[in-house]
Write a protein that holds these residues in place. Structure first.
Motif, PDB file in Angstrom:
ATOM      1  N   LEU A  10      43.964  53.156  37.093  1.00 10.92           N
ATOM      2  CA  LEU A  10      43.057  52.255  36.456  1.00 10.92           C
ATOM      3  C   LEU A  10      41.733  52.225  37.398  1.00 10.92           C
ATOM      4  O   LEU A  10      40.587  52.099  37.125  1.00 10.92           O
ATOM      5  N   ILE A  11      41.985  51.753  38.776  1.00  8.48           N
ATOM      6  CA  ILE A  11      40.995  51.813  39.901  1.00  8.48           C
ATOM      7  C   ILE A  11      40.246  53.019  40.052  1.00  8.48           C
ATOM      8  O   ILE A  11      39.116  52.900  40.150  1.00  8.48           O
ATOM      9  N   GLN A  12      41.082  54.336  40.135  1.00  5.27           N
ATOM     10  CA  GLN A  12      40.416  55.298  40.500  1.00  5.27           C
ATOM     11  C   GLN A  12      39.580  55.845  39.190  1.00  5.27           C
ATOM     12  O   GLN A  12      38.505  56.332  39.284  1.00  5.27           O
ATOM     13  N   HIS A  13      40.111  55.834  38.134  1.00  3.21           N
ATOM     14  CA  HIS A  13      39.711  56.334  36.801  1.00  3.21           C
ATOM     15  C   HIS A  13      38.318  55.533  36.527  1.00  3.21           C
ATOM     16  O   HIS A  13      37.333  56.196  36.062  1.00  3.21           O
ATOM     17  N   ASN A  14      38.359  54.304  37.037  1.00  5.28           N
ATOM     18  CA  ASN A  14      37.080  53.581  36.371  1.00  5.28           C
ATOM     19  C   ASN A  14      36.282  53.175  37.727  1.00  5.28           C
ATOM     20  O   ASN A  14      35.257  52.396  37.505  1.00  5.28           O
ATOM     21  N   GLY A  15      36.433  53.694  38.843  1.00  5.52           N
ATOM     22  CA  GLY A  15      35.614  53.420  40.154  1.00  5.52           C
ATOM     23  C   GLY A  15      35.445  51.877  40.391  1.00  5.52           C
ATOM     24  O   GLY A  15      34.469  51.351  40.808  1.00  5.52           O
ATOM     25  N   LEU A  16      36.671  51.081  40.247  1.00  3.02           N
ATOM     26  CA  LEU A  16      36.593  49.734  40.400  1.00  3.02           C
ATOM     27  C   LEU A  16      36.623  49.349  41.919  1.00  3.02           C
ATOM     28  O   LEU A  16      37.200  50.095  42.709  1.00  3.02           O
ATOM     29  N   LYS A  17      36.127  48.334  42.519  1.00  2.00           N
ATOM     30  CA  LYS A  17      36.003  47.899  43.686  1.00  2.00           C
ATOM     31  C   LYS A  17      36.514  46.549  43.904  1.00  2.00           C
ATOM     32  O   LYS A  17      36.489  45.613  42.872  1.00  2.00           O
ATOM     33  N   ASN A  18      37.025  46.184  44.987  1.00  2.00           N
ATOM     34  CA  ASN A  18      37.281  44.588  45.409  1.00  2.00           C
ATOM     35  C   ASN A  18      38.505  44.165  44.611  1.00  2.00           C
ATOM     36  O   ASN A  18      38.875  42.862  44.478  1.00  2.00           O
ATOM     37  N   THR A  19      39.252  44.932  44.210  1.00  2.00           N
ATOM     38  CA  THR A  19      40.436  44.655  43.318  1.00  2.00           C
ATOM     39  C   THR A  19      41.587  44.157  44.224  1.00  2.00           C
ATOM     40  O   THR A  19      42.461  43.439  43.784  1.00  2.00           O
ATOM     41  N   ASP A  20      41.673  44.349  45.545  1.00  2.00           N
ATOM     42  CA  ASP A  20      42.447  43.856  46.589  1.00  2.00           C
ATOM     43  C   ASP A  20      42.049  42.308  47.072  1.00  2.00           C
ATOM     44  O   ASP A  20      43.102  41.823  47.672  1.00  2.00           O
ATOM     45  N   GLU A  21      40.868  41.959  46.909  1.00  2.00           N
ATOM     46  CA  GLU A  21      40.556  40.592  47.386  1.00  2.00           C
ATOM     47  C   GLU A  21      41.316  39.556  46.723  1.00  2.00           C
ATOM     48  O   GLU A  21      42.151  39.818  45.550  1.00  2.00           O
ATOM     49  N   ASN A 250      46.720  40.330  44.029  1.00  2.00           N
ATOM     50  CA  ASN A 250      46.618  39.663  45.214  1.00  2.00           C
ATOM     51  C   ASN A 250      46.150  38.060  44.821  1.00  2.00           C
ATOM     52  O   ASN A 250      46.039  37.421  45.639  1.00  2.00           O
ATOM     53  N   SER A 251      45.653  38.173  43.574  1.00  2.29           N
ATOM     54  CA  SER A 251      44.937  36.799  43.211  1.00  2.29           C
ATOM     55  C   SER A 251      45.978  35.845  42.569  1.00  2.29           C
ATOM     56  O   SER A 251      47.138  36.421  42.270  1.00  2.29           O
ATOM     57  N   ILE A 252      45.406  34.777  41.904  1.00  4.22           N
ATOM     58  CA  ILE A 252      46.368  33.571  41.311  1.00  4.22           C
ATOM     59  C   ILE A 252      45.643  33.698  39.956  1.00  4.22           C
ATOM     60  O   ILE A 252      44.420  33.760  39.792  1.00  4.22           O
ATOM     61  N   HIS A 253      46.629  33.599  38.907  1.00  4.59           N
ATOM     62  CA  HIS A 253      46.184  33.453  37.567  1.00  4.59           C
ATOM     63  C   HIS A 253      46.769  32.548  36.950  1.00  4.59           C
ATOM     64  O   HIS A 253      47.924  32.260  36.812  1.00  4.59           O
ATOM     65  N   ILE A 254      45.748  31.686  36.334  1.00  4.54           N
ATOM     66  CA  ILE A 254      46.099  30.344  35.874  1.00  4.54           C
ATOM     67  C   ILE A 254      45.783  30.209  34.336  1.00  4.54           C
ATOM     68  O   ILE A 254      44.479  30.469  33.997  1.00  4.54           O
ATOM     69  N   ARG A 346      33.602  45.294  38.485  1.00  5.16           N
ATOM     70  CA  ARG A 346      33.604  45.626  37.172  1.00  5.16           C
ATOM     71  C   ARG A 346      34.899  45.431  36.513  1.00  5.16           C
ATOM     72  O   ARG A 346      35.051  45.319  35.409  1.00  5.16           O
ATOM     73  N   GLY A 347      35.940  45.187  37.276  1.00  6.91           N
ATOM     74  CA  GLY A 347      37.370  45.115  36.976  1.00  6.91           C
ATOM     75  C   GLY A 347      37.358  43.683  36.250  1.00  6.91           C
ATOM     76  O   GLY A 347      38.589  43.451  35.585  1.00  6.91           O
ATOM     77  N   PHE A 348      36.435  42.783  36.272  1.00  6.40           N
ATOM     78  CA  PHE A 348      36.579  41.613  35.671  1.00  6.40           C
ATOM     79  C   PHE A 348      36.228  41.821  34.335  1.00  6.40           C
ATOM     80  O   PHE A 348      36.587  40.704  33.500  1.00  6.40           O
ATOM     81  N   PHE A 349      35.909  42.745  33.814  1.00  6.17           N
ATOM     82  CA  PHE A 349      35.724  43.162  32.374  1.00  6.17           C
ATOM     83  C   PHE A 349      36.483  44.254  31.888  1.00  6.17           C
ATOM     84  O   PHE A 349      36.454  45.347  32.269  1.00  6.17           O
TER      85      PHE A 349
END
Length: 370
Positions: A10-21, A250-254, A346-349
């Motif tokens: 998913l990250i590579q196909h869409n060129g997503l950044k900052n997904t490990d933050e 690595n994030s928290i999801h509420i 862009r992964g937020f959307f």
């Protein structure tokens, strides 16, 4: 399920950044119909507005933002149990743009370094495009593969404009579980339906879509529309809840409490290199101001995406030209918070909707010419 292989694709196909933050996501939903299936009179539900899973987020695990200050700014009554969209804005999307309180909330989120995220699903589009995916996937023709998004959108427009005829036929063929002995008749019907209604498309796009569906007659099987539960188009929205859990592992999801989803997610544990991921929780919304604000954002976005789905290109242009200064300020604030969120990742959307809806969003929100 170990998340990393699917996540990396998913990250590579869409060129997503900052997904490990590390972020803290807050969620609410609107238009969750639970299930969608075909009846002899159409769908099991009267309204098929887009399903929205959305909300706000911030960097890190905590924020020092003062929610009580915001609630005072919008004059939320002390007797109000919890903040809901109805306390902020009412009516359709264009009416909501007139709300002073909505503008206050958007500006407060921006000033306090919050971002927004959303998943926008056109449930009818999602339910019928497997027909095109089945044909394109089996033909393996580079031209059709390159144009598969346009083909799916054009087919959806045809189906949506003639929904009674279209849905009755799908019901007769037991879609999306078409028996092998009916596959040929289904293809013949599909060709007739497409050729009969393709006049609403440009000549070139009509020809391309007609040629594609005619190719279905030489395909041995249609893999995406057989072997499923008869006439059940959507059995659960659970898979869409999982997407951010593994993408932003690595994030928290509420999430706002949702019993059926809680049970489904519990039955689908995620692991990271074999180690269980425990990165989400479900809370009562009245205990979380951020989830309450997510209710407002989600409801507002639900109105916006339904507006984009149902409006014509011509009416959208007229509506945009007729916006008041107050409406333009609110629209500008929405654009700004989406832009700064997109700059982070862009992964937020995540959007599953027709080409027309996405084109109208680009025009209305970002000023891209139709």
């Amino acid at each position: 399920m170990d998340v990393n292989e699917l996540r990396d694709i998913l990250i590579q196909h869409n060129g997503l950044k900052n997904t490990d933050e590390v972020y803290t996501f807050y969620y609410d939903e609107t238009n969750n119909i639970r299930k969608l299936y075909l009846k002899d009179s159409g769908f099991n539900v009267n309204k098929t507005d887009n399903f929205i899973l959305a909300g706000i987020l911030h960097k890190g695990l905590s924020t020092d933002s003062d929610y009580s200050t915001l609630f005072k700014m919008i004059n939320l009554q002390k007797s109000t149990h919890e903040l809901k969209l109805k306390h902020i804005a009412k009516g359709d999307f264009l009416d909501m743009l007139k709300s002073d309180k909505l503008l206050i909330i958007l500006n407060w989120l921006i000033e306090n370094k919050f971002y927004i995220h959303y998943f926008n699903l056109n449930i009818v589009y999602w339910s019928v495009i497997d027909i095109i995916d089945s044909i394109v996937g089996e033909l393996n023709n580079p031209f059709y593969i390159m144009n598969h998004m346009s083909l799916k959108s054009d087919f959806y427009e045809l189906a949506n404009s003639n929904s009674d005829v279209f849905l009755n036929a799908l019901h007769e063929f037991n879609y999306p579980d078409i028996p092998e002995e009916k596959a040929h008749d289904f293809c013949l019907w599909l060709i007739d339906f497409t050729c009969m209604h393709s006049c609403m498309l440009s000549k070139f796009r009509a020809n391309v879509l007609e040629n594609l569906v005619k190719e279905s007659l030489r395909i041995k099987e249609l893999p995406f529309i057989s072997g499923f539960h008869g006439r059940e188009l959507i059995g659960s929205f659970m898979v869409f809840y999982l997407r951010n859990l593994y993408l932003f592992k690595n994030s928290i999801h509420i999430f706002d409490e949702e019993k059926s989803i809680q049970d489904d997610v519990k039955d689908f544990p995620l692991t990271d290199n074999g180690i269980p991921i425990q990165n989400h929780e479900f809370v009562k919304s009245h205990n979380s101001e951020a989830v309450q604000l997510s209710d407002v954002i989600t409801g507002f976005l639900g109105k916006y995406f339904s507006y984009l789905k149902n409006i014509s290109d011509e009416q959208l242009v007229r509506d945009k030209a007729g916006l008041t200064s107050k409406q333009l300020k609110t629209l500008s604030a929405l654009k700004h918070i989406i832009d700064i969120s997109d700059d982070i990742s862009r992964g937020f959307f995540n959007v599953v909707s027709s080409e027309g809806e996405q084109r109208r969003n680009n025009q209305f929100l970002h000023g891209v010419k139709l």
